[in-house]
Motif scaffolding. Structure first.
Motif, PDB file in Angstrom:
ATOM      1  N   TRP A 176       0.862  -1.166  -0.321  1.00 54.16           N
ATOM      2  CA  TRP A 176       0.120  -0.480  -0.023  1.00 54.16           C
ATOM      3  C   TRP A 176       0.552   1.555   0.109  1.00 54.16           C
ATOM      4  O   TRP A 176       0.667   2.141  -0.769  1.00 54.16           O
ATOM      5  CB  TRP A 176      -1.184  -0.220   1.178  1.00 54.16           C
ATOM      6  CG  TRP A 176      -1.767   1.468   1.252  1.00 54.16           C
ATOM      7  CD1 TRP A 176      -1.715   2.380   2.091  1.00 54.16           C
ATOM      8  CD2 TRP A 176      -3.011   1.421   0.439  1.00 54.16           C
ATOM      9  NE1 TRP A 176      -2.831   2.590   1.343  1.00 54.16           N
ATOM     10  CE2 TRP A 176      -3.992   2.688   0.605  1.00 54.16           C
ATOM     11  CE3 TRP A 176      -3.470   0.191  -0.272  1.00 54.16           C
ATOM     12  CZ2 TRP A 176      -4.937   2.181   0.518  1.00 54.16           C
ATOM     13  CZ3 TRP A 176      -5.001   0.304  -0.951  1.00 54.16           C
ATOM     14  CH2 TRP A 176      -5.635   2.050  -0.498  1.00 54.16           C
ATOM     15  N   SER A 205      -3.073  -2.895  -4.679  1.00 55.48           N
ATOM     16  CA  SER A 205      -3.537  -1.608  -3.954  1.00 55.48           C
ATOM     17  C   SER A 205      -3.153  -0.149  -4.616  1.00 55.48           C
ATOM     18  O   SER A 205      -4.704   1.326  -4.794  1.00 55.48           O
ATOM     19  CB  SER A 205      -2.044  -1.399  -3.108  1.00 55.48           C
ATOM     20  OG  SER A 205      -2.022  -1.729  -2.195  1.00 55.48           O
ATOM     21  N   ALA A 208      -6.520  -0.110  -6.733  1.00 58.30           N
ATOM     22  CA  ALA A 208      -7.647   0.159  -5.211  1.00 58.30           C
ATOM     23  C   ALA A 208      -7.148   1.892  -5.697  1.00 58.30           C
ATOM     24  O   ALA A 208      -8.751   2.225  -4.938  1.00 58.30           O
ATOM     25  CB  ALA A 208      -7.585  -0.095  -4.308  1.00 58.30           C
ATOM     26  N   TYR A 340      -1.458   2.721   8.593  1.00 54.59           N
ATOM     27  CA  TYR A 340      -2.003   2.090   7.852  1.00 54.59           C
ATOM     28  C   TYR A 340      -2.747   1.151   7.960  1.00 54.59           C
ATOM     29  O   TYR A 340      -3.889   0.758   7.112  1.00 54.59           O
ATOM     30  CB  TYR A 340      -1.078   2.073   6.529  1.00 54.59           C
ATOM     31  CG  TYR A 340       0.114   3.220   5.263  1.00 54.59           C
ATOM     32  CD1 TYR A 340      -0.361   3.677   4.763  1.00 54.59           C
ATOM     33  CD2 TYR A 340       1.672   2.635   5.890  1.00 54.59           C
ATOM     34  CE1 TYR A 340       0.089   4.740   4.592  1.00 54.59           C
ATOM     35  CE2 TYR A 340       1.691   3.903   4.881  1.00 54.59           C
ATOM     36  CZ  TYR A 340       1.414   4.649   4.145  1.00 54.59           C
ATOM     37  OH  TYR A 340       2.556   6.317   3.623  1.00 54.59           O
ATOM     38  N   GLU A 343      -6.546   1.624   8.890  1.00 51.83           N
ATOM     39  CA  GLU A 343      -7.188   1.549   7.063  1.00 51.83           C
ATOM     40  C   GLU A 343      -7.276   0.116   6.396  1.00 51.83           C
ATOM     41  O   GLU A 343      -8.527  -0.152   5.538  1.00 51.83           O
ATOM     42  CB  GLU A 343      -6.419   3.345   6.295  1.00 51.83           C
ATOM     43  CG  GLU A 343      -7.883   2.918   4.961  1.00 51.83           C
ATOM     44  CD  GLU A 343      -6.580   3.968   3.895  1.00 51.83           C
ATOM     45  OE1 GLU A 343      -7.674   4.323   2.911  1.00 51.83           O
ATOM     46  OE2 GLU A 343      -5.824   4.460   4.250  1.00 51.83           O
ATOM     47  N   LEU A 344      -6.183   0.326   6.194  1.00 46.32           N
ATOM     48  CA  LEU A 344      -6.673  -1.336   5.945  1.00 46.32           C
ATOM     49  C   LEU A 344      -6.668  -2.411   6.915  1.00 46.32           C
ATOM     50  O   LEU A 344      -8.220  -3.342   5.848  1.00 46.32           O
ATOM     51  CB  LEU A 344      -4.775  -2.131   5.842  1.00 46.32           C
ATOM     52  CG  LEU A 344      -4.339  -0.775   4.883  1.00 46.32           C
ATOM     53  CD1 LEU A 344      -2.445  -1.971   4.923  1.00 46.32           C
ATOM     54  CD2 LEU A 344      -4.615  -1.254   3.658  1.00 46.32           C
ATOM     55  N   ARG A 346     -10.145  -1.534   8.042  1.00 42.04           N
ATOM     56  CA  ARG A 346     -12.108  -1.856   7.665  1.00 42.04           C
ATOM     57  C   ARG A 346     -11.572  -1.638   6.728  1.00 42.04           C
ATOM     58  O   ARG A 346     -13.005  -2.213   6.150  1.00 42.04           O
ATOM     59  CB  ARG A 346     -11.034  -0.049   7.853  1.00 42.04           C
ATOM     60  CG  ARG A 346     -13.021   0.496   7.037  1.00 42.04           C
ATOM     61  CD  ARG A 346     -12.777   2.068   7.121  1.00 42.04           C
ATOM     62  NE  ARG A 346     -12.197   2.960   6.780  1.00 42.04           N
ATOM     63  CZ  ARG A 346     -12.158   2.706   4.637  1.00 42.04           C
ATOM     64  NH1 ARG A 346     -13.631   1.916   4.222  1.00 42.04           N
ATOM     65  NH2 ARG A 346     -11.377   3.095   4.034  1.00 42.04           N
ATOM     66  N   ARG A 347     -10.298  -1.574   5.227  1.00 38.40           N
ATOM     67  CA  ARG A 347     -10.672  -1.899   3.753  1.00 38.40           C
ATOM     68  C   ARG A 347     -11.084  -3.867   3.774  1.00 38.40           C
ATOM     69  O   ARG A 347     -11.894  -3.783   2.445  1.00 38.40           O
ATOM     70  CB  ARG A 347      -9.795  -1.705   3.143  1.00 38.40           C
ATOM     71  CG  ARG A 347      -9.545   0.096   2.768  1.00 38.40           C
ATOM     72  CD  ARG A 347      -8.818   0.004   2.083  1.00 38.40           C
ATOM     73  NE  ARG A 347      -8.296   1.900   2.077  1.00 38.40           N
ATOM     74  CZ  ARG A 347      -9.538   1.974   0.291  1.00 38.40           C
ATOM     75  NH1 ARG A 347      -9.127   1.493  -0.071  1.00 38.40           N
ATOM     76  NH2 ARG A 347      -9.558   3.896   0.766  1.00 38.40           N
ATOM     77  N   GLU A 350     -14.101  -4.471   5.291  1.00 43.04           N
ATOM     78  CA  GLU A 350     -15.691  -4.370   3.542  1.00 43.04           C
ATOM     79  C   GLU A 350     -15.696  -5.264   2.773  1.00 43.04           C
ATOM     80  O   GLU A 350     -15.966  -4.818   1.858  1.00 43.04           O
ATOM     81  CB  GLU A 350     -15.838  -2.189   3.648  1.00 43.04           C
ATOM     82  CG  GLU A 350     -15.950  -1.904   5.511  1.00 43.04           C
ATOM     83  CD  GLU A 350     -15.604  -0.170   5.363  1.00 43.04           C
ATOM     84  OE1 GLU A 350     -15.743  -0.091   4.033  1.00 43.04           O
ATOM     85  OE2 GLU A 350     -16.142   0.659   6.014  1.00 43.04           O
ATOM     86  N   GLU A 352     -13.005  -4.688   0.789  1.00 43.76           N
ATOM     87  CA  GLU A 352     -12.600  -4.204  -0.124  1.00 43.76           C
ATOM     88  C   GLU A 352     -10.339  -4.591  -0.883  1.00 43.76           C
ATOM     89  O   GLU A 352     -10.861  -4.721  -1.995  1.00 43.76           O
ATOM     90  CB  GLU A 352     -12.056  -2.938  -0.118  1.00 43.76           C
ATOM     91  CG  GLU A 352     -13.294  -1.741  -0.241  1.00 43.76           C
ATOM     92  CD  GLU A 352     -13.088  -0.150   0.454  1.00 43.76           C
ATOM     93  OE1 GLU A 352     -12.378   0.297  -0.050  1.00 43.76           O
ATOM     94  OE2 GLU A 352     -14.105   0.180   0.696  1.00 43.76           O
ATOM     95  N   LEU A 353     -10.659  -5.117   0.042  1.00 45.68           N
ATOM     96  CA  LEU A 353      -8.864  -5.961   0.112  1.00 45.68           C
ATOM     97  C   LEU A 353      -8.886  -6.893   0.381  1.00 45.68           C
ATOM     98  O   LEU A 353      -9.775  -7.585   1.479  1.00 45.68           O
ATOM     99  CB  LEU A 353      -8.537  -5.024   0.789  1.00 45.68           C
ATOM    100  CG  LEU A 353      -7.628  -3.621   0.561  1.00 45.68           C
ATOM    101  CD1 LEU A 353      -7.023  -3.051   1.304  1.00 45.68           C
ATOM    102  CD2 LEU A 353      -6.990  -3.414  -1.397  1.00 45.68           C
TER     103      LEU A 353
END
Length: 393
Positions: A176, A205, A208, A340, A343-344, A346-347, A350, A352-353
């Motif tokens: 990231w 990343s 994204a 980081y 945030e990561l 959370r992703r 959710e 996203e990653l």
């Protein structure tokens, strides 16, 4: 406890070592539930990083359960945590600027002299990564002491599996930050040298972050296939002239941003690589920089160069003229993991990653030597190895 120790080049052994103890008030003791072999560990395995001593405990990608805390720790017994590979005090000049990997207080004073002479300043502390970076015992073990445990570890919510979050310790934030350092815009073409774990997360990343096109360069078929699944175009450097292909793919302009996720042990049969590898063998030079040289030549004028790949010594035949004459921006460094992780996480929560796609093998800690050997010699099939203390052989 049982722990993987470094004994010399290509010689790692699981041995019985003393259990860690609380030393400072901000310490915590972690019972390791998952720990991974990193590409950076292969630099130690190959003997190209100075400052290793026989008996050092390896490993800097790990997570586990808190079993003991000092009075200054903010963790609680029983919590599951992922531990960043960078050890950071949280209050020095660099930590206060979220440059956690450059922490001024985590590398003990008696360990700082060599890295200060090599680099001009002492490095920050890292787990399991030579006495240049503090000589801290690593996490490829049943237990590990975590200094500054009120700053680094991130508590994992109930219901999340180790495999989902283990790579928050290093390679996911490294990929990231590599993409962030490339300053990616929505119309950008981004090229990643090396589709190993960090390279694949850099690809994920960059996409994204909105890159228009990402191109991955490697020669292992399975790695290239994983890059394609993430949405990248790929180039097999053994079948294609890379610089010509990139100029064609970018309409003669060159890519907007390039990421060197290979680092100091570039392989292949290019003349510069053969010379660099020979010098590594005889001990004359430490770094093999073909990927970085090629990236600097490929990127467009005014482009951005991001280097998450590890370099530890000196590199000759460096195209400094290209860097200057093309007006390039160069950003590099160890990863500021703590910046980081929230945030990561959370992703990941959710959707996203994804991180689990990378894992090819799960082995008992006792089988770590076989994991190292295959991760080194069979990289097409052994894309990422996770070691599990307590798992039966």
């Amino acid at each position: 406890m049982r722990a993987l120790t470094w004994q010399g080049k290509h010689d790692v052994r699981v041995e019985t070592m003393p259990d860690p103890e609380i030393v400072n008030p901000r310490d915590a003791i972690i019972e390791v539930t998952s720990t991974a072999i990193c590409g950076s560990d292969l630099h130690l395995y190959d003997g190209v990083i100075p400052g290793m001593l026989a008996g050092d405990i390896l490993g800097h990608e790990f997570m586990g359960r808190v079993v003991e805390t000092g009075p200054g720790s903010t963790l609680q017994t029983g919590q599951r945590v992922v531990v960043p590979f960078t050890i950071s005090c949280g209050s020095c000049f660099f930590c206060s600027h979220q440059q956690y990997a450059a922490c001024d207080n985590s590398n003990p004073a008696e360990k700082q002299d060599v890295s200060e002479k090599l680099y001009g300043h002492a490095t920050g502390g890292l787990f399991g990564y030579s006495h240049l970076t503090g000589g801290y015992p690593g996490g490829q073990a049943e237990y590990v002491r975590v200094p500054f445990s009120d700053v680094g570890p991130i508590v994992i919510p109930d219901g999340m599996e180790d495999d989902d979050v283990l790579f928050l310790s290093d390679i996911l934030p490294t990929g990231w930050m590599a993409a962030a350092n490339a300053d990616i815009g929505p119309d950008d073409t981004v090229v990643v040298w090396g589709c190993g774990p960090v390279g694949l997360f850099a690809i994920q990343s960059a996409l994204a972050m909105g890159a228009a096109r990402v191109i991955g360069i490697d020669h292992y078929p399975n790695r290239l296939a994983l890059a394609r699944k993430l949405g990248a175009q790929v180039i097999d450097y053994t079948q294609t002239h890379v610089l010509e292909a990139l100029m064609e793919l970018s309409g003669g302009l060159g890519p907007d941003a390039v990421i060197d996720a290979v680092g100091m042990e570039a392989h292949g049969f290019a003349p510069d690589t053969v010379m660099d590898n020979f010098k590594q063998t005889v001990g004359v030079g430490a770094d093999s920089g073909h990927a970085l040289r090629e990236a600097l030549m490929a990127v467009r004028k005014g482009g951005r160069v991001s280097v998450p790949g590890v370099y530890g010594g000196f590199l000759d035949k460096f195209p400094l003229g290209a860097l200057m004459e093309k007006g390039l921006q160069l950003r590099t460094g160890q990863t500021h993991v703590q910046k980081y992780t929230a945030e990561l996480l959370r992703r990941i929560q959710e959707g996203e990653l994804d991180t689990t796609f990378l894992i090819s093998h799960r082995l008992p800690l006792e089988d770590a030597a076989r994991g190292y050997d295959n991760f080194k010699t069979n990289q097409n099939d052994w894309t990422k190895v996770v070691l599990k203390p307590g798992l039966q052989v």
